[in-house]
Design a protein around this motif. Structure first.
Motif, short mmCIF file in Angstrom:
data_model
loop_
_atom_site.label_atom_id
_atom_site.label_comp_id
_atom_site.label_asym_id
_atom_site.label_seq_id
_atom_site.Cartn_x
_atom_site.Cartn_y
_atom_site.Cartn_z
N UNK A 9 0.84 -1.21 0.00
CA UNK A 9 0.00 0.00 0.00
C UNK A 9 0.87 1.26 0.00
N UNK A 10 1.94 1.25 0.81
CA UNK A 10 2.83 2.41 0.88
C UNK A 10 3.46 2.68 -0.48
N UNK A 11 3.98 1.62 -1.12
CA UNK A 11 4.65 1.79 -2.42
C UNK A 11 3.67 2.24 -3.50
N UNK A 12 2.49 1.66 -3.51
CA UNK A 12 1.51 2.04 -4.53
C UNK A 12 1.07 3.49 -4.37
N UNK A 13 0.83 3.92 -3.13
CA UNK A 13 0.40 5.30 -2.90
C UNK A 13 1.53 6.28 -3.18
N UNK A 14 2.76 5.93 -2.79
CA UNK A 14 3.89 6.83 -3.03
C UNK A 14 4.16 6.96 -4.53
N UNK A 15 4.07 5.85 -5.25
CA UNK A 15 4.29 5.90 -6.70
C UNK A 15 3.21 6.76 -7.37
N UNK A 16 1.98 6.69 -6.87
CA UNK A 16 0.90 7.52 -7.42
C UNK A 16 1.19 9.00 -7.22
N UNK A 17 1.74 9.36 -6.06
CA UNK A 17 2.08 10.76 -5.80
C UNK A 17 3.16 11.22 -6.77
N UNK A 18 4.19 10.38 -6.94
CA UNK A 18 5.27 10.71 -7.87
C UNK A 18 4.70 10.94 -9.27
#
Length: 542
Positions: A267-276
């Motif tokens: 979840x952390x990686x998916x959300x952070x990648x979306x922000x990027x």
């Protein structure tokens, strides 16, 4: 008639032959028996490197999980390696053998002598999410896609010619760094308190955004040259990704657990990648459309380079939209952490030892003077400043381990058996603080790097002998050594040339404690800055 002649004429010959035959038979039987019993010496088969005894099926995952919750996996690995007095170890996590190494000679066996065997990467949840299924070059497994993207990065994006072409954009951000710090010094003789972590990360983010997108700000920015909300969110997101990209996620060793997200990493990686990608994708998609519509004809930044590449037949595009997005994701996260972390740690150490700080400033005054700003062409002559950066890389590395390499076949390294599919990780801490390599390994001593060079030889930030890790080497080595070196050295040089730095009043010394869950200073470095150059010199930083 001849048979009878043989039997009766030569009885002694027959007897000798029979005895010899019996002797040979018994000798062979005895040898076979010895072999069967294991008494005949066989060539010694190499064993796995030493490590904690694995449990059936799960291996060392129970200890792994316990120590991950108590302290960190890296602390556990370094602790048991020290207890076992070994510089190479083996931890079995599920069916994966993880091989940590703390010795330069053994590291060179992996990544110099047998570089081709260890030229692949493991498939992990975090790298899969970030790179859209391994479409980039840094984290992808060995194969045609990796070779294609490596050629693009080496020949087009990070070549010497491209580096020279983008010189002016890097210079603009070095000027903006000076302007930003100068704007914090509004209290006259008292100077101003500067958050050096913020300043260093902001500079690194600005440089790569200017080179990639030809823009400093993702939003409106601030009038003083500092980051706005968008830039702060962007940089924070990158450091979130860096904290999770190689964080020993359980599902990387037990793939059937992926999707359950037991640790919350997915979840952390998916959300952070979306922000990027919230910031990247509109810029990328608009630029692709400009080239398609014929509104753009000449490259002005690295995104233009990636979009305008043609295949061998001269047709465009060479790269798909997803390949461009994946490669930009990788490039952006690769340029912020190392230079900014080295600057913060080195300056913290130097503030506690003012003679070091003065030596660096004296070098700048000798090489550059005070009537102009340091430029990239000055950097080769700033050996002491580069020694300070090297020492920060050695003593205070950005992460405990390098990006894992994966073995493509069974092999032997340092007389140990390394199975196919093993994940080899070099310990940045173990290499940089190895007491067999470094005198007083836990002391910050930049002079040690000057002693390594012959008189008149240039100090460089790369360390090809792997006595510490600044930039990795081999087929999977960092392709951005030139860019990373120039960014790091310029960051040091502009801040040290432009300002007197001191510890805030009533503080005493800088606390050099490391964070509990990362490799940064536990608290961001705050220092007082006062301008040290004539005012007209700063005027170029408009």
């Amino acid at each position: 008639m001849q048979i009878y002649y043989f039997m009766f004429i030569a009885p002694s010959t027959m007897l000798s032959f029979s005895i010899l035959l019996v002797f040979i038979t018994f000798a062979l039987r005895y040898i076979f028996k010895l072999q069967w019993q294991g008494k005949v010496q066989k060539p010694k088969q190499p064993t796995l490197p030493p490590g904690p005894k694995p449990w059936p099926i799960v291996g060392n995952l129970p200890e792994f999980i316990i120590n991950k919750k108590k302290t960190s996996v890296s602390h556990w690995i370094h602790s048991f390696m020290e207890e076992m007095n070994t510089e190479i170890a083996c931890i079995r996590l599920g069916n994966v053998h993880v091989i940590p190494v703390t010795c330069p000679e053994i590291s060179l066996e992996f990544f110099k002598k047998q570089d081709a065997v260890f030229a692949s990467r493991p498939l992990t949840m975090a790298t899969d999410v970030l790179t859209k299924g391994y479409l980039g070059t840094g984290f992808g497994p060995l194969g045609d896609q990796w070779k294609k993207m490596k050629r693009v990065m080496a020949n087009e994006v990070l070549s010497q010619a491209t580096h020279r072409w983008l010189h002016e954009k890097r210079g603009e951000e070095a000027d903006n760094l000076l302007r930003y710090v100068l704007n914090q010094c509004k209290n006259g003789d008292e100077g101003g308190l500067v958050n050096l972590r913020l300043a260093a990360r902001h500079y690194c983010g600005n440089v790569i955004r200017k080179m990639m997108f030809n823009r400093r700000y993702l939003g409106k920015g601030k009038a003083d040259g500092g980051p706005g909300f968008e830039e702060e969110e962007y940089v924070d997101t990158i450091f979130t990704i860096l904290a999770h990209i190689n964080s020993f996620c359980i599902s990387d060793y037990l793939p059937f657990l992926r999707g359950l997200d037991l640790e919350g990493h997915e979840k952390v990686m998916e959300e952070a990648t979306k922000v990027l990608e919230k910031y990247h994708d509109p810029i990328i998609e608009d630029r692709i459309q400009q080239w398609r519509d014929g509104r753009k004809h000449e490259p002005q930044d690295l995104l233009d380079v990636l979009v305008s590449l043609t295949d061998e037949n001269g047709n465009i595009p060479l790269l798909s939209t997803d390949e461009i997005k994946a490669q930009i994701n990788e490039t952006m996260i690769a340029t912020l952490d190392n230079p900014s972390n080295a600057l913060e740690w080195a300056l913290a150490e130097m503030l506690n030892k003012p003679e070091m700080l003065q030596k660096a400033v004296d070098e700048l005054d000798d090489v550059v003077g005070k009537d102009r700003l340091v430029q990239e062409y000055d950097l080769p002559r700033l050996n002491y400043i580069k020694s300070c950066a090297r020492e920060a890389f050695r003593l205070h590395p950005i992460a405990p381990f390098n990006v894992p390499h994966m073995s493509l076949t069974d092999t032997t390294v340092a007389d140990y058996f390394i199975p196919k599919g093993s994940h080899v990780i070099l310990s940045r801490v173990g290499l940089g603080r190895n007491s067999k390599v470094w005198d007083e390994p836990c002391k910050f001593k930049p002079e040690r790097h000057l002693q390594d060079c012959n008189t008149g030889e240039e100090v460089v930030l790369a360390e090809p002998e792997l006595r510490f890790l600044s930039f990795s080497r081999g087929r999977r080595g960092c392709p951005g050594v030139v860019l990373g070196s120039s960014m790091t050295t310029m960051l040091f040089a502009r801040l040290l040339q432009g300002f007197h730095w001191s510890i805030p009043a009533n503080q005493g010394t800088i606390d050099l404690c490391q964070g509990k869950k990362d490799s940064f200073l536990a608290k961001p470095l705050l220092a007082v800055a006062k301008p040290r150059l004539p005012l007209h010199v700063y005027s170029v930083s408009r």
